[in-house]
Scaffold this motif. Sequence first.
Motif, PDB file in Angstrom:
ATOM      1  N   GLU A 118       4.897 -23.742 -10.344  1.00 58.10           N
ATOM      2  CA  GLU A 118       5.444 -25.069 -10.638  1.00 58.10           C
ATOM      3  C   GLU A 118       4.395 -26.176 -10.566  1.00 58.10           C
ATOM      4  OE1 GLU A 118       8.988 -25.965  -8.429  1.00 58.10           O
ATOM      5  OE2 GLU A 118      10.152 -24.387  -9.407  1.00 58.10           O
ATOM      6  N   GLU A 119       3.185 -25.856 -10.990  1.00 60.52           N
ATOM      7  CA  GLU A 119       2.154 -26.881 -11.069  1.00 60.52           C
ATOM      8  C   GLU A 119       2.344 -27.696 -12.341  1.00 60.52           C
ATOM      9  OE1 GLU A 119      -1.681 -25.144 -10.615  1.00 60.52           O
ATOM     10  OE2 GLU A 119      -1.086 -23.936  -8.891  1.00 60.52           O
ATOM     11  N   GLU A 120       1.755 -28.891 -12.383  1.00 63.36           N
ATOM     12  CA  GLU A 120       1.886 -29.767 -13.552  1.00 63.36           C
ATOM     13  C   GLU A 120       0.898 -29.331 -14.637  1.00 63.36           C
ATOM     14  OE1 GLU A 120       4.169 -32.042 -14.093  1.00 63.36           O
ATOM     15  OE2 GLU A 120       5.077 -31.491 -12.173  1.00 63.36           O
ATOM     16  N   VAL A 121       1.111 -28.108 -15.102  1.00 62.10           N
ATOM     17  CA  VAL A 121       0.268 -27.521 -16.142  1.00 62.10           C
ATOM     18  C   VAL A 121       1.183 -26.743 -17.080  1.00 62.10           C
ATOM     19  CG1 VAL A 121      -1.806 -27.343 -14.708  1.00 62.10           C
ATOM     20  CG2 VAL A 121      -0.128 -25.477 -14.685  1.00 62.10           C
ATOM     21  N   PRO A 122       0.710 -26.342 -18.271  1.00 56.67           N
ATOM     22  CA  PRO A 122       1.550 -25.551 -19.173  1.00 56.67           C
ATOM     23  C   PRO A 122       2.006 -24.236 -18.521  1.00 56.67           C
ATOM     24  CG  PRO A 122      -0.358 -26.398 -20.332  1.00 56.67           C
ATOM     25  CD  PRO A 122      -0.579 -26.707 -18.883  1.00 56.67           C
ATOM     26  N   TYR A 123       3.066 -23.670 -19.087  1.00 63.65           N
ATOM     27  CA  TYR A 123       3.650 -22.438 -18.540  1.00 63.65           C
ATOM     28  C   TYR A 123       2.604 -21.351 -18.343  1.00 63.65           C
ATOM     29  CZ  TYR A 123       6.642 -18.286 -18.167  1.00 63.65           C
ATOM     30  OH  TYR A 123       7.233 -17.115 -17.751  1.00 63.65           O
ATOM     31  N   ASP A 124       1.744 -21.180 -19.322  1.00 58.36           N
ATOM     32  CA  ASP A 124       0.799 -20.056 -19.253  1.00 58.36           C
ATOM     33  C   ASP A 124      -0.283 -20.246 -18.192  1.00 58.36           C
ATOM     34  OD1 ASP A 124      -0.761 -21.964 -20.474  1.00 58.36           O
ATOM     35  OD2 ASP A 124      -1.369 -20.707 -22.162  1.00 58.36           O
ATOM     36  N   GLN A 125      -0.330 -21.425 -17.564  1.00 64.68           N
ATOM     37  CA  GLN A 125      -1.315 -21.675 -16.520  1.00 64.68           C
ATOM     38  C   GLN A 125      -0.719 -21.572 -15.110  1.00 64.68           C
ATOM     39  OE1 GLN A 125      -4.713 -22.193 -17.253  1.00 64.68           O
ATOM     40  NE2 GLN A 125      -3.869 -21.444 -19.190  1.00 64.68           N
ATOM     41  N   GLN A 126       0.566 -21.241 -15.020  1.00 65.38           N
ATOM     42  CA  GLN A 126       1.194 -21.093 -13.712  1.00 65.38           C
ATOM     43  C   GLN A 126       0.668 -19.838 -13.001  1.00 65.38           C
ATOM     44  OE1 GLN A 126       3.013 -23.504 -12.571  1.00 65.38           O
ATOM     45  NE2 GLN A 126       3.256 -24.609 -14.507  1.00 65.38           N
ATOM     46  N   ILE A 127       0.895 -19.774 -11.708  1.00 62.73           N
ATOM     47  CA  ILE A 127       0.439 -18.656 -10.884  1.00 62.73           C
ATOM     48  C   ILE A 127       1.660 -17.869 -10.400  1.00 62.73           C
ATOM     49  CG2 ILE A 127      -0.657 -18.051  -8.669  1.00 62.73           C
ATOM     50  CD1 ILE A 127      -2.467 -20.534  -9.125  1.00 62.73           C
ATOM     51  N   MET A 128       1.529 -16.547 -10.394  1.00 68.41           N
ATOM     52  CA  MET A 128       2.612 -15.689  -9.897  1.00 68.41           C
ATOM     53  C   MET A 128       2.604 -15.730  -8.364  1.00 68.41           C
ATOM     54  SD  MET A 128       5.152 -13.644 -10.608  1.00 68.41           S
ATOM     55  CE  MET A 128       4.890 -13.263 -12.350  1.00 68.41           C
ATOM     56  N   ILE A 129       3.627 -16.343  -7.802  1.00 71.39           N
ATOM     57  CA  ILE A 129       3.716 -16.512  -6.353  1.00 71.39           C
ATOM     58  C   ILE A 129       4.468 -15.370  -5.690  1.00 71.39           C
ATOM     59  CG2 ILE A 129       4.590 -18.013  -4.497  1.00 71.39           C
ATOM     60  CD1 ILE A 129       2.254 -19.200  -6.063  1.00 71.39           C
ATOM     61  N   ASP A 130       5.583 -14.963  -6.311  1.00 67.97           N
ATOM     62  CA  ASP A 130       6.463 -13.992  -5.653  1.00 67.97           C
ATOM     63  C   ASP A 130       7.249 -13.231  -6.722  1.00 67.97           C
ATOM     64  OD1 ASP A 130       8.359 -12.609  -4.185  1.00 67.97           O
ATOM     65  OD2 ASP A 130       9.030 -14.331  -3.008  1.00 67.97           O
ATOM     66  N   HIS A 131       7.114 -11.909  -6.735  1.00 69.40           N
ATOM     67  CA  HIS A 131       7.792 -11.085  -7.750  1.00 69.40           C
ATOM     68  C   HIS A 131       9.286 -10.964  -7.514  1.00 69.40           C
ATOM     69  CE1 HIS A 131       7.564  -8.230  -4.456  1.00 69.40           C
ATOM     70  NE2 HIS A 131       8.406  -7.459  -5.106  1.00 69.40           N
ATOM     71  N   SER A 132       9.769 -11.383  -6.307  1.00 66.30           N
ATOM     72  CA  SER A 132      11.177 -11.170  -5.944  1.00 66.30           C
ATOM     73  C   SER A 132      11.911 -12.454  -5.568  1.00 66.30           C
ATOM     74  CB  SER A 132      11.261 -10.190  -4.769  1.00 66.30           C
ATOM     75  OG  SER A 132      10.797 -10.789  -3.568  1.00 66.30           O
ATOM     76  N   ALA A 133      11.228 -13.610  -5.666  1.00 62.28           N
ATOM     77  CA  ALA A 133      11.833 -14.893  -5.277  1.00 62.28           C
ATOM     78  C   ALA A 133      12.470 -14.784  -3.892  1.00 62.28           C
ATOM     79  CB  ALA A 133      12.858 -15.350  -6.313  1.00 62.28           C
TER      80      ALA A 133
END
Length: 407
Positions: A103-118
């Motif tokens: 949820e950074e202020e960048v385009p979708y493709d620049q986000q980071i995978m934080i948690d595979h299971s929320a």
Amino acid sequence: MKYVVILGDGMADWPMEELHGETPLSCAETPTMDVLAKVSRLGMVQTIPEGMAPGSDTANLSVLGYHPHKYYTGRSPLEALSIGVDMKDTDVVYRCNLVTLSEEEVPYDQQIMIDHSADEIGTEEAEILLEAVVSKLKEKEYSFYRGTSYRHCMVWEKGEVFELTPPHDILTRKITDYLPECSALRKMQEESYRILKNHPLNLARKKKGLNPANSFWFWGAGTKPSLDSFEEIYHKKGVMISAVDLLKGLAAGAGMDRILVDGANGGLHTNYEGKADACLKALTKDGYDFAYVHVEAPDEMGHQGSTQKKIQAIQYLDQRLIRRIKEGLESAGEDYRMLILPDHPTPLAVRTHVSEPVPYLLYDSRKPEEHTWHYNEKEAAQSGTPVAYGWDMMKCLFEMGEKYVNR
């Protein structure tokens, strides 16, 4: 004679500096498994065939006695079987994870995978979020089906199989290099993020300190599977006890019955005692010959990168499930064989699956052996009784012969 497999998903690991060269399995307090190890056959087994990805799908298929090269058509179709999806031969099924992106202020493709299971989101909340997205998608050839927790299915009518990366393989990484090449799949992921990022349920989760389930993530594509009947192959009436759709789907494909246990959720605090009691009832009262009891918790803690929680998961498995099954079968006066093993390692150092051999423990109540072993990776490797192929483990369990041992 009764037969039981206890599968500690992802339980095996690598020696760790923070554990003074030990693994979570060797550090965990496992009095039941250590008692059994001293009167059992111990060894290592290769569950993942050469050239195949080290997933719980191929590994558990292998442990159940099905050669993955012959029977594997993809992970997601097996999960779809477990939730009653009526698949056509031309359908392609994908896993649809609910994941947490940065949820950074960048385009979708620049986000980071934080948690595979929320944060291992509950099924009820997941269903609300799934419906919020699906209700706004217009493509008629895609159908979505609720699974368990963060694990759901998408069926693409007359679709294509694209090789996509599991989200648990890219934790802490930028997603740009792992997005679908297929524009339709990518568009749905991006749309899901737009809808879910500010969904009231996710805003409430963040206030509680929980990770939001803010994006779909597609992976694990495959086509309709066809497994031979477990009972026809092995002449044993079998039952599967698992909270995970993949394992329930394997059972459905193999013609095995499935038992759903209240409070069994695939997490660290799953209902271990309930699973043990369901196993005992199946074997001692309901006429089953064979039970496969699957516990997801060690694997989930490996993906989370939590050493202490992985150790705790192994201890819970030993003290709350294995001991209860062992004592229950003995009090019922049953002769039994018990096979304990992981499906694959999930090393904390990499937080994903690897293809290395795993330690097995095979106990026969009528023919106890005498050793000084403890159940862990190092001593299983030293035991001198490796089994070359995971799909031979069922034959080892039912026949207790030496011909599958790769001396």
